[in-house]
Design a protein around this motif. Sequence first.
Motif, PDB file in Angstrom:
ATOM      1  N   SER A  49       0.841  -1.202   0.000  1.00  0.00           N
ATOM      2  CA  SER A  49       0.000   0.000   0.000  1.00  0.00           C
ATOM      3  C   SER A  49       0.876   1.252   0.000  1.00  0.00           C
ATOM      4  CB  SER A  49      -0.905   0.007   1.236  1.00  0.00           C
ATOM      5  OG  SER A  49      -1.582   1.236   1.336  1.00  0.00           O
TER       6      SER A  49
ATOM      7  N   THR B 272      -3.875   0.802   6.974  1.00  0.00           N
ATOM      8  CA  THR B 272      -2.608   1.106   6.323  1.00  0.00           C
ATOM      9  C   THR B 272      -1.428   0.546   7.113  1.00  0.00           C
ATOM     10  OG1 THR B 272      -3.618   3.158   5.553  1.00  0.00           O
ATOM     11  CG2 THR B 272      -1.238   2.948   5.293  1.00  0.00           C
TER      12      THR B 272
ATOM     13  N   ASN C 148      -3.434   7.264   6.480  1.00  0.00           N
ATOM     14  CA  ASN C 148      -3.869   5.964   6.961  1.00  0.00           C
ATOM     15  C   ASN C 148      -5.384   5.806   6.859  1.00  0.00           C
ATOM     16  OD1 ASN C 148      -1.188   5.799   7.587  1.00  0.00           O
ATOM     17  ND2 ASN C 148      -1.510   4.931   9.612  1.00  0.00           N
TER      18      ASN C 148
END
Length: 229
Positions: free
Chosen positions: A125, A143, A130
């Motif tokens: 990612s 995240t 986040n």
Amino acid sequence: MSKILIIEDEVAIADLEKDYLELSGFDVQIEYAGDKGLTRALKEDFDLIVLDLMLPGIDGFEVCRRIREEKNVPILMVSAKKDDIDKIRGLGLGADDYMTKPFSPSELVARVKAHMARYERLTSSHQKTNDIIEIRGLKIDKTARRVWINGEEKAFTTKEFDLLTFLAENPNHVFTKEELFREIWDMESIGDIATVTVHIKKIREKIEVDTANPQYIETIWGVGYRFKV
């Protein structure tokens, strides 16, 4: 090239697994004893570990437990032991999957590819902010892949985190065990329903005040599970 460590004491089986995985483009290393396999697993970076249960030196259960204390690398446990209790114990120690011998090399390759593809997606990612889910004291940072319950951080294995996140992202929807297995493990259940049950149990132990009266993940008897909001 993705690196795989096979920890298997039967030379013929280890060599066969290595041949098929190398034909699929993987860099494969083999260790034939539990203690040596554990040392390499902790010191080196592997993308997946194929771990036999019955090993000289240290058995697969202990190897799995000690790897999981330090690393989130996917672990595929294999064994000739067919008892559900062994499967449940292995999954409970943090293994991502459990295959019973004998199995076809092509099935092993398929499962390895499925686990590695999912792990790669989850760890690659590049989000700048986040992505966080917060529900009644439960906080999931998608995240950073971290979980807190009432401010206290809890440690989750890869599959435990995936399963909790999927349920939390689909609140009030009842999923069968087969549906959850296909979604989280990327494959048909093939009789591995115990995998889902064990992971739900481990998640509840970490987020529920009273596991007998869960406030987050509810069992819908005869059907499956639902995340309550």
